[in-house]
Design a protein around this motif. Structure first.
Motif, short mmCIF file in Angstrom:
data_model
loop_
_atom_site.label_atom_id
_atom_site.label_comp_id
_atom_site.label_asym_id
_atom_site.label_seq_id
_atom_site.Cartn_x
_atom_site.Cartn_y
_atom_site.Cartn_z
N PRO A 295 85.41 21.16 56.27
CA PRO A 295 84.64 20.09 55.64
C PRO A 295 85.42 18.79 55.77
CG PRO A 295 85.67 21.48 54.00
CD PRO A 295 85.87 22.15 55.32
N SER A 296 84.72 17.76 56.22
CA SER A 296 85.43 16.52 56.51
C SER A 296 85.88 15.85 55.23
CB SER A 296 84.52 15.59 57.31
OG SER A 296 83.42 15.25 56.51
N LEU A 299 88.37 17.02 50.07
CA LEU A 299 89.18 16.62 48.93
C LEU A 299 88.51 15.55 48.07
CD1 LEU A 299 92.41 16.47 50.98
CD2 LEU A 299 92.02 18.01 49.10
N SER A 300 87.46 14.96 48.56
CA SER A 300 86.92 13.83 47.81
C SER A 300 85.82 14.27 46.86
CB SER A 300 86.41 12.78 48.78
OG SER A 300 85.38 13.31 49.57
N HIS A 303 85.39 18.30 44.82
CA HIS A 303 85.77 18.95 43.56
C HIS A 303 84.89 18.49 42.41
CE1 HIS A 303 87.90 15.61 41.67
NE2 HIS A 303 88.31 15.31 42.87
N ARG A 304 84.09 17.46 42.66
CA ARG A 304 83.08 17.14 41.65
C ARG A 304 81.92 18.12 41.76
NH1 ARG A 304 83.59 11.68 44.01
NH2 ARG A 304 85.85 11.62 43.80
N ALA A 377 96.17 19.32 47.76
CA ALA A 377 95.32 19.37 48.95
C ALA A 377 95.23 20.79 49.49
CB ALA A 377 95.88 18.43 50.02
N ARG A 380 92.84 22.69 47.33
CA ARG A 380 91.46 22.28 47.59
C ARG A 380 90.97 22.87 48.91
NH1 ARG A 380 88.58 21.57 43.45
NH2 ARG A 380 87.00 21.20 45.02
N HIS A 381 91.87 23.04 49.86
CA HIS A 381 91.44 23.70 51.11
C HIS A 381 91.20 25.18 50.87
CE1 HIS A 381 92.36 20.00 53.37
NE2 HIS A 381 91.41 20.46 54.14
N ARG B 150 88.23 8.35 52.84
CA ARG B 150 87.43 9.57 52.75
C ARG B 150 87.91 10.43 51.59
NH1 ARG B 150 89.14 13.81 55.15
NH2 ARG B 150 90.25 12.78 56.84
N LEU B 151 89.24 10.55 51.44
CA LEU B 151 89.79 11.42 50.40
C LEU B 151 89.44 10.93 49.00
CD1 LEU B 151 93.29 12.12 51.96
CD2 LEU B 151 91.45 13.76 51.61
N THR B 152 89.33 9.63 48.85
CA THR B 152 89.04 9.12 47.52
C THR B 152 87.57 8.75 47.37
OG1 THR B 152 89.69 6.95 48.31
CG2 THR B 152 91.34 8.20 47.14
N GLY B 153 86.82 8.87 48.48
CA GLY B 153 85.41 8.51 48.41
C GLY B 153 85.18 7.02 48.21
N ASP B 198 90.53 15.93 37.21
CA ASP B 198 91.17 16.53 38.37
C ASP B 198 92.01 15.52 39.15
OD1 ASP B 198 91.75 18.80 39.75
OD2 ASP B 198 90.22 18.43 41.27
N TYR B 294 91.17 28.96 58.90
CA TYR B 294 92.00 28.59 57.77
C TYR B 294 93.37 29.19 57.90
CZ TYR B 294 88.15 26.38 55.55
OH TYR B 294 87.15 25.53 55.27
N VAL B 374 98.90 14.26 49.57
CA VAL B 374 97.53 14.69 49.85
C VAL B 374 97.14 14.29 51.28
CG1 VAL B 374 95.11 14.34 49.22
CG2 VAL B 374 96.82 14.62 47.42
N ALA B 377 98.88 16.49 53.93
CA ALA B 377 98.22 17.80 54.02
C ALA B 377 96.87 17.67 54.72
CB ALA B 377 98.04 18.39 52.62
N HIS B 381 95.75 19.46 58.20
CA HIS B 381 94.55 20.28 58.36
C HIS B 381 93.71 19.78 59.53
CE1 HIS B 381 95.43 22.37 54.54
NE2 HIS B 381 94.77 23.34 55.14
N GLU B 382 93.78 18.49 59.82
CA GLU B 382 93.09 17.98 61.02
C GLU B 382 93.79 18.51 62.28
OE1 GLU B 382 91.12 14.43 61.23
OE2 GLU B 382 90.15 15.18 59.43
#
Lengths: 405, 405
Positions: A295-296, A299-300, A303-304, A377, A380-381, B150-153, B198, B294, B374, B377, B381-382
């Motif tokens: 999932p791209s 982490l953002s 988790h919501r 992180a 979350r993965h 992206r991580l923080t939206g 979180d 994974y 974060v 990590a 993962h990328e």
């Protein structure tokens, strides 16, 4: 109603046959049709428990057994004395029985006296929650220590700090407590000492400190939870609950009008309802996430979206326990496995939260915070991996393991 | 030698037909046989370039074209003036040509005068490396800013700090510079202000600071690289290199004995060698990692294994350029795509290192370090995702996209 031959992964009871696609597509219509269509127990009325027995009798038989389990594990818990492992195993059995009684009262609520049922469920929920907390914290600590160890490639793990609280040394803890020499060294070396080109040194220094911090925080929370559990088990509230369960172990539950209906007629629609609620909740899960190996945005926003997944975990349990009542001995192993995947999902999500929460501790070193960020992180993965595993179980069709094992 | 019908994904030239399995198994014997067996060009001598031409002539024709590209893009670079985008595009073309000349001299080294060839390759490598650094740093900054966003939206991104270095405003930078209001706010609010359950608040505060830190560090490094590139392009060393390439654009390269051999006879075995080295390097990659969606230890030992993957990336290029010489117009798109996956692999690995390196900055706030952890990590993962993508391309058989999108 006949078993539908067009469900490729119907399996026993067809519980997994209701798939969700990784994205909305031509499958949507089919899915809706299956959700609304004949339920998993529709085709097998001859396998219903206690043929000829009333719904009330069938329900009472299941509740008798589970209440017996409850009382037996309560006795084992009292007799375990200083055997911490034994006490933990007994508490797990106790919660297992409590969950099943509570779920059964929930699913088949219309067949029982509802005020009595709701009150008993509330008390069982209180007990389960109180007992679960201690073990959840112990497991979370172990999970996070293991993850830190894996992330840094270390083979040592911190000695559990005071995990033996009031019940003597825990054997499991003693088993896992290999010498913590390496960690003590890492704790005293300066942050810059062993830095590789990719922050190896930073991560291992930080990980050692993060492990110590998490160990301290989670062990403290665990011993508080342990005290709360001991207090709960000695309370008048608990004794009242144990009395109610003891009555349930020998007498029929207070019943409503349905007492004379045939088991299949009264139980099956309610069990099917439980499964339908599950299937609908799964279908309502954010569709773009399911089945994505990477999932791209793991982490953002992800988790919501934990809550609907936690809800599905609860519904999987309700469906599984309902199946135990109406089709005993015919449990679908994939439903249990889906439940385990969602259990891992919950554990990883809570471990990620614990890492984030530890990172908010005032005055921690940047290296510690860095390691907690990596750890967050990572967990979350694991959440994403558990969702992927669940989707793979839930989706009908050949498992991709055959190719990508 | 005939094309082997038992290679399922042979494709043009069969370059991808030599698969690696996700784990050593029954495929091993087959793989070894393919590596040692007929090469990718063995079956198609009639498609060799310049039928009747000598190997020297065929090689010279390719080198003439690439040298022409080199000189053309050098002229464009000089004429780009204050047009930063134009200069960047010209520099990319220049590096593209330099890579191809260098790779060709490497693969077909036995056909050329070796001392001359090695010297020219060294100079081309120096130029490519010098020019690449500036753009790599700009790309790395963009990648890391995008990942943090992206991580923080978040939808805002920090205004590029001084990305316009000596060449006027970069249009691309100006395009991406949306108002950075939100970030300025986040930079002044206390770390505890907006903390969700979180660590949302922690992550966004930390991410804003991490973005500012990385932006500062990478922009500084980039403007140093820009100066170094400008200095290189004005140096006597560069002018000597440009002269050598100008000679190569019109005259045949200094050749050895092979000047009179037929093209197919002399070029194909060398191109096959290049491909064999690639296939062997792929087969020697850590087997348990390939194809794991994974990896359980994506962050630990994995990044110590980057080097063999970077090596494979280089070998993919050599194989691809060799194919351009011996089978022009018959490029295998999957080889190019594999190269792109390995490019993403390299970019993500270097971005992860940059995040780890920024986390070692003295006196940063724990929230900043947490966000960098974060981010590290996430980029690792990328890296794992790029390895997965490469393995998927390389493995023969039906693509799993058909099922997993």
């Amino acid at each position: 109603m006949a078993q539908r031959p067009d469900l490729p992964a119907g399996g026993p009871g067809g519980l997994i046959g209701i798939g969700i696609g990784p994205e909305p597509g031509p499958g949507c219509g089919t899915r809706a049709a299956v959700v609304d269509g004949p339920g998993p127990y529709g085709g097998v009325p001859e396998a219903a428990p206690g043929d000829g027995a009333t719904a009330g009798q069938a329900l009472a038989a299941y509740l008798h057994d589970r209440s017996g389990d409850f009382l037996r594990s309560l006795r084992q818990h009292r007799e375990s004395g200083s055997d911490a492992d034994g006490a933990e195993a007994a508490a797990r059995q106790l919660r297992r029985a409590a969950r099943r009684i509570s779920a059964t009262l929930h699913t088949f609520r219309p067949l029982t006296e509802e005020a009595w049922s709701d009150q008993l469920r509330a008390e069982l929920g209180w007990l389960s929650g109180t007992l679960a907390r201690e073990h959840a914290l112990a497991d979370r600590r172990d999970r996070l220590m293991g993850a830190l160890q894996r992330l840094t490639g270390r083979t040592d793990r911190p000695q559990p700090a005071g995990r033996a609280t009031g019940r003597g040394e825990r054997t499991a803890a003693a088993r896992s407590a290999v010498p913590a020499r390496g960690r003590a060294d890492a704790g005293t070396e300066p942050a810059e000492a062993a830095d590789g080109p990719d922050g190896d040194g930073l991560l291992s220094t930080g990980a050692a400190r993060a492990a110590a911090l998490l160990d301290r925080q989670l062990t403290l929370a665990r011993s508080r939870a342990h005290s709360a559990a001991l207090q709960a088990l000695g309370s008048a509230r608990f004794h009242a609950l144990a009395d109610a369960v003891a009555v349930l172990a020998s007498e029929a539950p207070p019943a409503r009008a349905a007492g004379t209906a045939a088991a299949a007629g009264a139980l099956l629609p309610l069990a099917e309802n439980a499964h339908r609620r599950l299937a609908e909740a799964v279908a309502a899960l954010p569709p773009a996430r399911a089945g994505h190996a990477y999932p791209s945005d793991a982490l953002s926003a992800e988790h919501r979206q934990d809550t609907p997944w936690h809800q599905v975990r609860t519904l999987v349990r309700l469906s599984r326990y309902a199946q135990e009542v109406v089709a005993p001995g015919r449990a679908d192993p994939r439903l249990a496995e889906a439940g385990r995947a969602l259990g891992r999902h919950r554990d990883a999500a809570e471990a990620a939260s614990a890492a984030a929460s530890a990172a908010r501790t005032p005055r921690i070193a940047p290296a510690t915070a860095y390691a907690l960020g990596v750890l967050h992180a990572d967990q979350r993965h694991e959440v994403a991996a558990a969702r992927h595993a669940f989707s793979r179980l839930w989706l009908p069709g050949p498992a991709p393991e055959s190719r990508w094992g």
